[in-house]
Design a protein around this motif. Structure first.
Motif, mmCIF file in Angstrom:
data_model
loop_
_atom_site.group_PDB
_atom_site.id
_atom_site.type_symbol
_atom_site.label_atom_id
_atom_site.label_comp_id
_atom_site.label_asym_id
_atom_site.label_seq_id
_atom_site.Cartn_x
_atom_site.Cartn_y
_atom_site.Cartn_z
ATOM 1 N N TYR A 1 0.901 -1.160 0.000
ATOM 2 C CA TYR A 1 0.000 0.000 0.000
ATOM 3 C C TYR A 1 0.935 1.204 0.000
ATOM 4 N N VAL B 1 3.141 -5.174 2.547
ATOM 5 C CA VAL B 1 2.331 -6.047 3.406
ATOM 6 C C VAL B 1 2.646 -7.509 3.091
ATOM 7 N N SER C 1 -2.101 -8.490 14.586
ATOM 8 C CA SER C 1 -2.884 -7.467 13.899
ATOM 9 C C SER C 1 -1.999 -6.657 12.947
ATOM 10 N N GLY C 2 -2.476 -6.427 11.759
ATOM 11 C CA GLY C 2 -1.748 -5.601 10.787
ATOM 12 C C GLY C 2 -0.702 -6.357 9.988
ATOM 13 N N THR C 3 -0.673 -7.684 10.103
ATOM 14 C CA THR C 3 0.336 -8.440 9.348
ATOM 15 C C THR C 3 -0.133 -8.791 7.933
ATOM 16 N N GLY C 4 -1.386 -8.437 7.597
ATOM 17 C CA GLY C 4 -1.820 -8.581 6.199
ATOM 18 C C GLY C 4 -2.783 -9.718 5.925
ATOM 19 N N LYS C 5 -3.474 -10.222 6.952
ATOM 20 C CA LYS C 5 -4.392 -11.344 6.736
ATOM 21 C C LYS C 5 -5.545 -10.921 5.806
ATOM 22 N N THR C 6 -6.154 -9.772 6.130
ATOM 23 C CA THR C 6 -7.277 -9.305 5.305
ATOM 24 C C THR C 6 -6.806 -8.961 3.898
ATOM 25 N N THR C 7 -5.633 -8.346 3.820
ATOM 26 C CA THR C 7 -5.094 -7.995 2.500
ATOM 27 C C THR C 7 -4.925 -9.259 1.657
HETATM 28 N N1 LIG Z 1 -6.480 0.607 2.153
HETATM 29 C C1 LIG Z 1 -5.301 0.629 2.772
HETATM 30 N N2 LIG Z 1 -4.417 1.606 2.490
HETATM 31 C C2 LIG Z 1 -3.231 1.644 3.095
HETATM 32 N N3 LIG Z 1 -2.812 0.741 3.985
HETATM 33 C C3 LIG Z 1 -3.629 -0.249 4.301
HETATM 34 C C4 LIG Z 1 -4.928 -0.374 3.721
HETATM 35 N N4 LIG Z 1 -5.512 -1.483 4.219
HETATM 36 C C5 LIG Z 1 -4.640 -2.023 5.073
HETATM 37 N N5 LIG Z 1 -3.507 -1.301 5.133
HETATM 38 C C6 LIG Z 1 -2.323 -1.604 5.926
HETATM 39 O O1 LIG Z 1 -1.847 -2.875 5.557
HETATM 40 C C7 LIG Z 1 -1.460 -3.610 6.686
HETATM 41 C C8 LIG Z 1 -2.162 -4.938 6.723
HETATM 42 O O2 LIG Z 1 -3.544 -4.696 6.965
HETATM 43 P P1 LIG Z 1 -4.572 -5.878 7.055
HETATM 44 O O3 LIG Z 1 -5.914 -5.287 7.311
HETATM 45 O O4 LIG Z 1 -4.424 -6.724 5.875
HETATM 46 O O5 LIG Z 1 -4.046 -6.632 8.339
HETATM 47 P P2 LIG Z 1 -4.748 -7.770 9.206
HETATM 48 O O6 LIG Z 1 -3.695 -8.763 9.503
HETATM 49 O O7 LIG Z 1 -5.969 -8.245 8.567
HETATM 50 O O8 LIG Z 1 -5.103 -6.951 10.520
HETATM 51 P P3 LIG Z 1 -6.223 -7.267 11.628
HETATM 52 O O9 LIG Z 1 -5.913 -8.582 12.234
HETATM 53 O O10 LIG Z 1 -6.021 -6.139 12.582
HETATM 54 O O11 LIG Z 1 -7.535 -7.209 10.933
HETATM 55 C C9 LIG Z 1 -1.684 -2.728 7.894
HETATM 56 O O12 LIG Z 1 -0.462 -2.124 8.239
HETATM 57 C C10 LIG Z 1 -2.669 -1.687 7.391
HETATM 58 O O13 LIG Z 1 -2.451 -0.462 8.032
#
Ligand SMILES: Nc1ncnc2c1ncn2[C@@H]1O[C@H](COP(=O)(O)OP(=O)(O)OP(=O)(O)O)[C@@H](O)[C@H]1O
Length: 601
Positions: free
Chosen positions: A368, A373, A393-399
């Motif tokens: 991003y 990520v 949290s924030g390691t990119g699972k949702t991404t």
């Molecule tokens: N639309 C976006 N634009 C910029 N950065 C983003 C965006 N979406 C997510 N990020 C960043 O990418 C990283 C991974 O986010 P992601 O939501 O994939 O993590 P996650 O592991 O699913 O987190 P959680 O467990 O808290 O839901 C985070 O640092 C987040 O700040």
């Protein structure tokens, strides 16, 4: 007339095609018929003045200028130019004018509806294909506003625009008729009328600016509104709703300010128009009579047309100003449509024929902006395997899930589905076979049947499938206890249900859909441990039937997964089964220990 931008005509024409010409031609007929009807007034007056017996033709042509041919035409048909005939002919033309008026206005109303519908459908179609990455950066207030209030404003603008054109055509016709009757007089009034428009140009400009600002502020207002509905409970429970209300109030006051401004400008323009026009007519008559020594009688018919023409001019200017006060919305809808079009998702052409070989990630990278990520990630998700994805949290699972759904395109590397590069695949068809249960259950304000079947026609077979899915999602118990069972309407966002019940309904929907890939993103986190255990067992019973991705903070959920992808910050990762990661990864072991869910080793 002020310069009417062709751009707007093209915009309307783009939606309505040749239909727009029809209303304009009808307007022209209307004016011509009205004009001919009016022309009869002069011989009529002359006939009444002197000879009522039928010999009016003798002096009747005087004052009609080039319009005298009409009388000759009447006489040529064998009809006498007398009072009765003139009255009947006049009546006939006004009746015909009424028919043309009805046709013009009726068709315009039909076109207006067609226009509004087309605009909404077009926007919806574009939104459905809107690229997810672009959507993430979009302004939700603008989307909402452009779909609702803005469509209405553009429809109003359409109405004013075509009323303006209708008046403009009538003006031209009357000006033409006036010129035929008395060219010099008509020219003088016409030129002065044109000049008078400069007096209004400042008002037009200010109206346009206010209209654009009004549209922008409406976006902000709609944005506040959406958020206040989405966060209603939180705002209410914390009392923050009052502070939020003040914020929305500011926006409402700003909107009102711009609306007042466009209204005031309109009122000023409307009030000024008639006095200015009458001033022009008065000066023109005085110049004709006093300077050129012409007889008033020669100006009567021309004056009659000019009076009608000037009425059309006033109408056109009023409509133009009204149009301008809404034109900011056309600019917005145009820009909105262009942005949606520019960011339409690119979908490959390779058909998706169901999951066969599974999914493969090869050296994937996703960033991003500056933040990486996913980096150099290679991982296989074999068909019908259950995969756990874990990480802080924030390691990119949702991404990663977004990438796997084809919502985000990778910067580098390759994602293949059944061996086909995701970029070449018909991802729309692929996603139709993905079930996605998120932490925030997606519930729609309708019956439980419709929430699960997603509005499939309620046949007995569908009902049976819904009940089977509810059972599998461990939702049958509470649904049966409801007064109306699966016919119960669940309220906005399922507000009438508990969090766990909402979650179970949304799980049932995905099970009903018979998908290939089931993604459970913190799906059981809203459930009590008893329900979680039961659903967990049900999901585990699905293992081997679907390809399942489980994203979980609670590691007990993925204990039985075929493989686990353990994400670290900055794109690093480890893979293995639960027990192999326990043995090989101190970080994993520590995470498990922190959650202390019993003796796992
Ligand atoms: N639309 C976006 N634009 C910029 N950065 C983003 C965006 N979406 C997510 N990020 C960043 O990418 C990283 C991974 O986010 P992601 O939501 O994939 O993590 P996650 O592991 O699913 O987190 P959680 O467990 O808290 O839901 C985070 O640092 C987040 O700040």
């Amino acid at each position: 007339m002020p310069t009417i931008s062709l751009r707007y005509f093209r915009f309307f024409y783009g939606y309505l095609g040749n239909g727009v010409w029809l209303t304009l031609v009808a307007s022209m007929f209307m004016a011509v018929l009205d004009g001919i009807g009016l022309t009869m007034f002069l011989p009529l007056m002359q006939a009444m003045d002197g000879d009522t017996s039928g010999g009016a033709a003798a002096g009747a042509g005087e004052g009609m200028g080039n319009m005298a041919f009409l009388l000759e035409a009447i006489a040529a048909t064998g009809l006498g130019v007398n009072l009765v005939n003139l009255l009947l002919i006049m009546l006939g033309f006004f009746v015909l004018k009424g028919v043309a008026k009805f046709a013009s206005e009726y068709y315009r109303v039909i076109l207006r509806q067609r226009f509004a519908n087309k605009m909404r459908l077009n926007n919806m179609r574009l939104l459905a294909r809107y690229d997810y990455a672009a959507f993430m950066g979009a302004d939700s207030g603008r989307i909402q506003n452009s779909f609702s209030a803005e469509v209405n404003r553009v429809t109003m603008a359409y109405q004013h625009y075509f009323v303006m054109l209708q008046y403009a055509i009538m003006l031209l016709v009357y000006a033409g008729l006036a010129s035929l009757a008395n060219p010099k007089f008509a020219l003088m009034v016409g030129a002065a009328g044109l000049l008078s428009n400069f007096a209004f140009s400042k008002i037009y400009k200010a109206t346009k600016t206010a209209s654009t600002k009004l549209t922008e502020e409406m976006h902000a207002f709609q944005g506040f509104l959406i958020q206040s509905i989405a966060s209603f409970k939180y705002l209410k429970a914390t009392g923050l709703i009052n502070k939020y209300k003040d914020k929305v109030e500011d926006s409402i006051i700003t909107v009102e300010g711009f609306q007042r401004k466009t209204g005031t400008l309109s009122a000023i323009a409307n009030a000024l128009r008639e006095p200015i026009i009458m001033l022009i007519v008065v000066v023109a008559i005085l110049v004709q009579v006093l300077v050129f020594g012409e007889r008033l009688g020669l100006m009567i018919l021309s004056l009659l047309f000019l009076y009608r023409g000037l009425g059309s001019l006033v109408g056109a200017q009023n409509a133009y100003n009204m149009f301008l006060s809404q034109s900011g919305s056309i600019d917005n809808i145009e820009a909105f449509g262009k942005e949606l079009t520019a960011d339409q998702e690119v979908v490959g052409s390779q058909p998706y024929r169901g999951m066969t070989a599974g999914i493969s990630l090869k050296k994937l990278r996703y960033t991003y902006g500056e933040g990486t990520v996913v980096e150099n990630l290679s991982f296989d998700i074999p068909h019908k395997h259950t995969i756990g994805i874990v990480g802080a949290s924030g390691t990119g699972k949702t991404t990663l899930v977004n990438i796997l759904c084809g919502l985000l395109k990778v910067d580098r590397g390759m994602l293949t589905i059944n061996g086909t590069d995701a970029n070449d695949l018909d991802t729309v068809a692929y996603r139709a076979k993905i079930g996605y249960v998120t932490q925030e259950a997606q519930i729609f304000s309708d019956t439980i049947y419709n929430n699960v079947s997603f509005w499939d026609p309620l046949t007995d077979e569908v009902k049976n499938r819904v009940h089977a899915a509810l059972k599998l999602a461990h939702a049958d118990g509470f649904v049966n206890d409801l007064n109306q069972g699966a016919d119960t309407v669940v309220g906005i966002n399922g507000i009438n249900l508990s969090g766990g019940q909402r979650q179970r309904i949304s799980i049932a929907r995905e099970l009903y859909r018979e998908v290939d890939l089931l993604i459970l993103d913190e799906a059981t986190s809203a459930l009590d441990s008893q329900s979680e255990k039961l659903i967990q067992e049900n999901i585990e019973s699905l293992a081997g039937r679907y390809t399942i991705l489980v994203i979980a903070h609670r590691l007990s959920t993925i204990r039985k997964a075929d493989e686990i992808l353990f994400l670290h910050p900055g794109g690093k990762y480890e893979t293995g089964t639960f027990s192999s990661l326990m043995a090989s990864s101190p970080a994993f072991k520590e995470m498990v220990a922190l959650q202390s869910f019993g003796n796992i080793e």
